[in-house]
Design a protein around this motif. Sequence first.
Motif, mmCIF file in Angstrom:
data_model
loop_
_atom_site.group_PDB
_atom_site.id
_atom_site.type_symbol
_atom_site.label_atom_id
_atom_site.label_comp_id
_atom_site.label_asym_id
_atom_site.label_seq_id
_atom_site.Cartn_x
_atom_site.Cartn_y
_atom_site.Cartn_z
ATOM 1 N N GLN A 1 5.183 10.240 78.402
ATOM 2 C CA GLN A 1 5.198 9.694 77.571
ATOM 3 C C GLN A 1 4.194 9.316 76.379
ATOM 4 O O GLN A 1 3.163 9.590 76.570
ATOM 5 N N PRO A 2 4.520 9.262 74.951
ATOM 6 C CA PRO A 2 3.466 8.921 74.034
ATOM 7 C C PRO A 2 2.637 7.944 74.467
ATOM 8 O O PRO A 2 3.174 6.908 75.172
ATOM 9 N N MET A 3 1.267 7.942 73.985
ATOM 10 C CA MET A 3 0.339 6.959 74.309
ATOM 11 C C MET A 3 0.896 5.899 73.558
ATOM 12 O O MET A 3 0.648 5.794 72.343
ATOM 13 N N ILE A 4 1.248 4.494 74.059
ATOM 14 C CA ILE A 4 1.527 3.428 73.412
ATOM 15 C C ILE A 4 0.278 2.480 73.038
ATOM 16 O O ILE A 4 -0.355 2.287 73.928
ATOM 17 N N LYS A 5 0.067 2.171 71.849
ATOM 18 C CA LYS A 5 -1.255 1.428 71.721
ATOM 19 C C LYS A 5 -0.661 -0.117 71.940
ATOM 20 O O LYS A 5 -0.483 -0.858 70.977
ATOM 21 N N LEU A 6 -0.790 -0.448 73.174
ATOM 22 C CA LEU A 6 -0.440 -1.618 73.838
ATOM 23 C C LEU A 6 -1.100 -2.883 72.790
ATOM 24 O O LEU A 6 -2.190 -2.778 72.349
ATOM 25 N N SER A 7 -0.453 -4.157 72.604
ATOM 26 C CA SER A 7 -0.915 -5.170 72.049
ATOM 27 C C SER A 7 -2.012 -5.629 72.915
ATOM 28 O O SER A 7 -2.145 -5.534 74.198
ATOM 29 N N ARG A 8 -2.929 -6.522 72.003
ATOM 30 C CA ARG A 8 -4.056 -7.226 72.625
ATOM 31 C C ARG A 8 -4.058 -8.587 72.745
ATOM 32 O O ARG A 8 -3.702 -8.957 71.563
ATOM 33 N N LEU A 9 -4.844 -9.284 73.447
ATOM 34 C CA LEU A 9 -5.133 -10.771 73.434
ATOM 35 C C LEU A 9 -6.502 -11.026 73.704
ATOM 36 O O LEU A 9 -7.093 -10.112 74.583
ATOM 37 N N PRO A 10 -7.238 -11.982 73.290
ATOM 38 C CA PRO A 10 -8.638 -12.226 73.470
ATOM 39 C C PRO A 10 -8.899 -12.679 75.171
ATOM 40 O O PRO A 10 -7.863 -13.241 75.548
ATOM 41 N N VAL A 11 -9.965 -11.891 75.633
ATOM 42 C CA VAL A 11 -10.229 -12.249 77.036
ATOM 43 C C VAL A 11 -11.651 -12.915 77.116
ATOM 44 O O VAL A 11 -12.425 -12.416 76.243
ATOM 45 N N PHE A 12 -11.885 -14.093 77.891
ATOM 46 C CA PHE A 12 -13.075 -14.596 77.921
ATOM 47 C C PHE A 12 -14.150 -13.909 78.575
ATOM 48 O O PHE A 12 -13.721 -13.530 79.843
ATOM 49 N N THR B 1 -8.415 -11.756 94.974
ATOM 50 C CA THR B 1 -7.617 -12.604 94.030
ATOM 51 C C THR B 1 -7.437 -11.963 92.730
ATOM 52 O O THR B 1 -8.275 -10.845 92.564
ATOM 53 N N ILE B 2 -6.380 -12.131 91.993
ATOM 54 C CA ILE B 2 -6.373 -11.706 90.666
ATOM 55 C C ILE B 2 -6.941 -12.448 89.707
ATOM 56 O O ILE B 2 -6.838 -13.698 89.537
ATOM 57 N N PRO B 3 -7.989 -11.746 89.390
ATOM 58 C CA PRO B 3 -8.721 -12.565 87.853
ATOM 59 C C PRO B 3 -7.874 -13.050 86.773
ATOM 60 O O PRO B 3 -6.795 -12.672 86.556
ATOM 61 N N PHE B 4 -8.327 -14.139 86.583
ATOM 62 C CA PHE B 4 -7.491 -15.075 85.588
ATOM 63 C C PHE B 4 -8.154 -15.459 84.394
ATOM 64 O O PHE B 4 -9.398 -15.474 84.326
ATOM 65 N N ASP B 5 -7.413 -15.125 83.093
ATOM 66 C CA ASP B 5 -7.761 -15.765 81.936
ATOM 67 C C ASP B 5 -7.157 -16.729 81.338
ATOM 68 O O ASP B 5 -5.950 -16.739 81.357
#
Length: 476
Positions: A408-419, A70-74
């Motif tokens: 490609q240059p390393m893009i600093k992907l945005s983040r979101l809180p994960v529980f 299953t794909i973990p869900f947050d």
Amino acid sequence: MFKTYEIESFFDEMLQEIGRPRSHYQTLYDRLSDLPDEELKTRHEAAQQNFLRQGITFTVYNDNQGSERTIPFDFVPNIIPKDEWKKLEEGLIQRVKALNLFLDDIYNDQQILKDGLIPRELVVTCNHFYPQVAKIKVPRRNHIFMAGIDLVKDDNGEFRVLEDNLRNPSGLSYVFQNRYVMRHIFSDFFHDYEVQSLENQFTHIHEALSSIAPNGVSNPNIVLLTPGIYNSAYFDHSFIAQQLGIELVEGRDLLIRDRVVYMKTTRGLKRVDVIYRRIDDDFLDPLEFRPDSMLGVPGLIDAYRAGNVTISNGIGNGVADDKAIYHYVPNMIRYYLGEEPMIKNVETYFLRDEEQRNYVLENLDKLVVKQTDGSGGYNLLIGPHASQEERDAYRVQIEKNPNNYIAQPMIKLSRLPVFRGEKFSGCHIDLRAYIFNGEKPHVFPGGLTRVALKEGSMVVNSSQGGGGKDTWVMTE
């Protein structure tokens, strides 16, 4: 639980700084902060169990254990304000429109190649370019019924296209299941938000498929052609077919007579007008492509050539989403539409170019290197996170076949809180947006937000340990 949360140097979707959420996250932030730890844990566990109970799984290839997962869900959603979405929507429609014109051009007049905008060699030697389908009259000249465009936000919070998926973009079923779980277990989170509904989306999708039926067919019989239960995305296939109210078929369920496609039924043969195929090009017709294919239908391409059936997404679309072609998409938009691209690409280096290759080889520790025909997050080198041994091994592969790689240059992907059970941690995300091309293009209001759950990882693919989140597009 946010007391130990760290933003670091990344763009955080929820927080401007510690204790200061962005305005569209304020209500949710307050609600999460007020909930007891034990309740969050209980609901988090209930969400995971829900996916398991419903049998929402995918298969991991090359996994020694051959596991189905299953794909973990947050439960912290990716919230996109109305104005930001509107701008994104316009940019996505613009991009898919140009990509469709490109496909129509290279399988017909090839004017863009004659004008020298894209090197001819890059197109005609691409593994996904199929001269067998050149000059076929495609209904509405529509090669892309469904596009999946992968987007990331950089460290300034600006959306950029990471990848175009124009063959068989998967994951739509998970978008619905993520929303279902959120509505079922976290219904109170919606109380103060006006979130665009996902209801009626399958009506749009069915209309888009109906609109590309062969000329003169007003009420087409549509089927979804799957490789079968052992395919990693089989759940996706069966879910979509069920929701669209169309038959889910395998190659053995179809046959060709007099250049017409028929489906075998208990009441006899039934003509098929539109095939939404989830089988790769090479396996569609053993008479035209791989003779050893047991998945396809002998004679299918001839029926397609005769205009008696529509196959979508179009055959040979992979030439437009090849990673080497990606670099030229902004120029395609200028060439075909006379407009400036609304969504930027990520800067890309061609390793077939000696000067760029030398730069990349000297800076492998700073760049991300990908195979041009790679997918699923496999076989890519994330230079800053790789060991010297891994970089050296990749260097050998690049020098052996430089045409097969981009960087490609390393893009600093945005983040979101994960529980994480005891606290929230910032994890990188991307967004797969879905665009359906019927009589008018339609951008699905949301998309699949994928999250890199491994600590420090920027690879969001589910096959690499990624998870999913609900995506909320706001109406106000």
